[in-house]
Design a protein around this motif. Structure first.
Motif, mmCIF file in Angstrom:
data_model
loop_
_atom_site.group_PDB
_atom_site.id
_atom_site.type_symbol
_atom_site.label_atom_id
_atom_site.label_comp_id
_atom_site.label_asym_id
_atom_site.label_seq_id
_atom_site.Cartn_x
_atom_site.Cartn_y
_atom_site.Cartn_z
ATOM 1 N N VAL A 61 20.540 -7.662 31.504
ATOM 2 C CA VAL A 61 21.901 -8.108 31.196
ATOM 3 C C VAL A 61 22.279 -9.325 32.035
ATOM 4 C CG1 VAL A 61 24.338 -7.490 31.331
ATOM 5 C CG2 VAL A 61 22.694 -5.855 30.413
ATOM 6 N N THR B 25 27.142 -3.985 26.696
ATOM 7 C CA THR B 25 26.307 -5.109 26.281
ATOM 8 C C THR B 25 25.658 -4.904 24.919
ATOM 9 O OG1 THR B 25 24.405 -4.145 27.423
ATOM 10 C CG2 THR B 25 25.757 -5.722 28.661
ATOM 11 N N ILE C 52 29.043 -8.500 37.174
ATOM 12 C CA ILE C 52 27.814 -9.204 37.550
ATOM 13 C C ILE C 52 27.973 -9.851 38.918
ATOM 14 C CG2 ILE C 52 26.345 -11.180 36.978
ATOM 15 C CD1 ILE C 52 26.730 -10.485 34.041
ATOM 16 N N ASP D 183 20.327 -12.334 30.715
ATOM 17 C CA ASP D 183 20.895 -12.767 29.434
ATOM 18 C C ASP D 183 22.211 -13.505 29.639
ATOM 19 O OD1 ASP D 183 18.766 -11.621 28.185
ATOM 20 O OD2 ASP D 183 19.849 -9.844 27.484
ATOM 21 N N SER D 184 23.023 -13.018 30.566
ATOM 22 C CA SER D 184 24.309 -13.660 30.818
ATOM 23 C C SER D 184 24.119 -15.061 31.387
ATOM 24 C CB SER D 184 25.134 -12.815 31.791
ATOM 25 O OG SER D 184 25.425 -11.550 31.238
ATOM 26 N N SER E 251 25.299 -18.442 29.516
ATOM 27 C CA SER E 251 26.194 -19.367 30.204
ATOM 28 C C SER E 251 25.653 -20.786 30.158
ATOM 29 C CB SER E 251 26.401 -18.917 31.652
ATOM 30 O OG SER E 251 27.204 -19.840 32.352
ATOM 31 N N ASP F 92 34.252 -13.069 29.039
ATOM 32 C CA ASP F 92 34.364 -11.618 29.237
ATOM 33 C C ASP F 92 34.636 -11.379 30.716
ATOM 34 O OD1 ASP F 92 32.279 -8.769 28.316
ATOM 35 O OD2 ASP F 92 34.100 -8.909 29.485
ATOM 36 N N ARG G 149 32.907 -8.227 32.363
ATOM 37 C CA ARG G 149 31.460 -8.383 32.473
ATOM 38 C C ARG G 149 31.082 -9.356 33.578
ATOM 39 N NH1 ARG G 149 27.515 -9.990 27.407
ATOM 40 N NH2 ARG G 149 25.545 -10.037 28.540
ATOM 41 N N SER G 150 31.724 -10.508 33.612
ATOM 42 C CA SER G 150 31.397 -11.497 34.649
ATOM 43 C C SER G 150 31.766 -10.979 36.032
ATOM 44 C CB SER G 150 32.127 -12.813 34.358
ATOM 45 O OG SER G 150 33.536 -12.616 34.339
#
Length: 500
Positions: A273, A334, A299, A276-277, A281, A292, A295-296
């Motif tokens: 994840v 996700t 992370i 992928d993020s 980006s 999001d 989510r950010s």
């Protein structure tokens, strides 16, 4: 996707398991789960003899008393009030144990309410979960309601910092996102300041309340301000202090502790994840797209906390407990879970169930029941008036669950010795029964077989407690067989024996 009805049944089943593990499971991972909470509040509220570890020294206290009293202190106070009002005897140690576990069982429900289903019972994890909830609320509600949640977030942040200053590491990304969200919605600096300054004053007021409470508790007067988060940081910045608790390689959190807490499969999904993020980006750099926030933030929290906590040479798995809920939220939102097969769910379920049984029931599982048993023996005056209790090769026993009046320890009627992992010679040297009417020795059954006949011939078995897993002496436990290797023995020493 499973139906809502099926999900509800699964959730009820998980809550049933949680209740059973909380109230019936006597295994414990680390002595701190007793020594940093129930041992302290019981010692203050009950007449029982307790041990205060270094965190609670009046010279340099590193723990705030407020979180402890807010979690276990309140139910213990109510139990003491009602029992002393209607009964002559005090609060029984078994009831103490169940009250402490029940308090955290209820608190764990806050994690469920925050975003997802049950996970850690730690105070820090609950406060991180609530902070994420308030972040989500702040990012969605109108300007009028943002102020309300900002005040709640301010209170939560202060409570988190005074619970464990490491909360700053987990909370920093949340604070950063809140600042961005509120600034975006306020549109101007003046409106933004009007929005965030009042919650800052709330934070200052709550902080002052914590400082006053801790100062009065540790000093007895308002003089000599006690700032437990500062003391905590100063203690942990000293390498010689950390060496006393054990030094670990810097990669332990990432490669051992994290997979052990979540399982290698979930850990791998987290890595995917995050990668992928980062790719997403880069691909959308300079383009307009919806961010999001949750989510950010998660992370950022994972990366920051693992980085900072890995810089410390003392690394225990429980330090990563606040990441439990954020990581599950990250993976669940996700879409990757929709593509995993039954093997993933079966293996994850087995992994979590095995660890729950291992640490919730087996690991040092005989220590707490042995204290309950000794309480019934010490409370019987017909067996003698002067009692000596020795624990050897076990985790530190939480003495408030022994239920011995502190007055009896001061007068010498009851003596307690925790030999921890002392050598056999030191153990033999402590077996002087001359000054006592009776002496009890509590040690794994496997350790009895390592003693010479001059000692074992004087040890009469009073009771064995099953199960009790001693991971520090696996080879000795295996040598005597599975059943005896998983037992903790309570022995009575014969008087006038010569042990050396």
């Amino acid at each position: 996707m499973i139906s809502r009805r099926k999900f509800n049944w699964i959730y009820v089943g998980l809550w049933t398991l949680r209740i059973c593990f909380a109230l019936l499971g006597t295994g414990y991972i680390h002595p701190d789960e007793h020594m940093q909470n129930g041992e302290v509040t019981s010692g203050d509220l009950m007449p029982y003899h307790t041990i205060r570890t270094w965190e609670w020294s009046t010279a340099l206290p590193v723990r705030s008393i407020v979180p402890a009293f807010a979690t276990t202190g309140i139910p213990l106070w109510f139990a003491k009030f009602f029992i002393e009002k209607h009964l002559t005897q005090g609060v029984h140690p078994i009831l103490l144990f169940r009250l402490e576990r029940s308090a955290f069982l209820v608190i764990s429900g806050l994690i469920d309410y925050s975003l997802v289903r049950p996970f850690s019972n730690s105070i820090e994890a609950v406060l991180v979960a609530l902070s994420l909830l308030f972040l989500r609320k702040i990012s969605r509600v109108t300007m009028l309601h943002k102020s309300y949640y900002l005040h709640l977030l301010a209170i939560t942040f202060v409570a988190g910092i005074f619970t464990r200053p490491t909360f700053l590491i987990f909370g920093a990304p949340i604070a950063y996102q809140v600042a961005l969200v509120t600034l975006t919605h306020a549109r101007t600096a003046i409106r933004w300041l009007r929005l965030v300054v009042p919650p800052l004053f709330t934070a200052v007021g709550v902080c002052a309340a914590f400082l006053v409470a801790d100062t009065l508790y540790f000093r007895g007067t308002p003089n000599g301000l006690v700032v437990t988060p500062f003391n905590f940081l100063m203690y942990n910045f000293a390498s010689q202090n950390l060496a006393e608790h054990g030094l670990h390689p810097r990669w332990l959190h990432v490669f051992v502790n994290l997979p052990m807490l979540f399982g290698p499969w979930v850990t791998w999904l987290v890595v995917r994840v995050i990668v992928d993020s980062a790719i997403l980006s880069n691909e959308r750099n300079g383009k307009s797209f919806e961010v999001d926030v949750l989510r950010s933030t998660i992370i950022q929290m994972i990366i920051l906390s693992l980085t900072v906590l890995s810089l410390q040479p003392h690394q225990e798995p429980r330090f990563l407990v606040p990441l439990l809920l954020p990581i599950i939220v990250l993976v669940a939102n996700t879409g990757r879970l929709a593509h995993v097969g039954k093997a993933f769910w079966v293996s994850c379920s087995i992994f979590n169930f095995v660890l729950a049984v291992l640490f919730g029931i087996l690991h040092q599982g005989g220590v707490v029941p042995s204290l309950f048993h000794l309480h019934s023996l010490v409370a019987d005056p017909s067996l003698g008036t002067r009692t000596n209790i020795i624990y050897w090769k076990t985790y530190m026993p939480p003495l408030h669950l022994l239920g011995v009046n502190d007055r009896d320890v001061v007068t010498g009627s009851v003596s307690f010795i925790d030999l921890a992992g002392a050598s056999r010679d030191d153990f033999a040297a402590s077996l002087d029964t001359g000054n006592y009417d009776r002496t009890f020795v509590v040690t794994p059954v496997a350790m009895r077989y390592t003693l010479p006949p001059t000692i074992t011939s004087c040890m009469e078995l009073n009771r064995t407690i099953f199960p009790h897993l001693d991971l520090d002496h696996i080879s000795e436990s295996m040598d005597i067989g599975v059943l005896d290797g998983l037992r903790l023995g309570v022995y009575t020493l014969s008087r006038n024996c010569i042990f050396v």
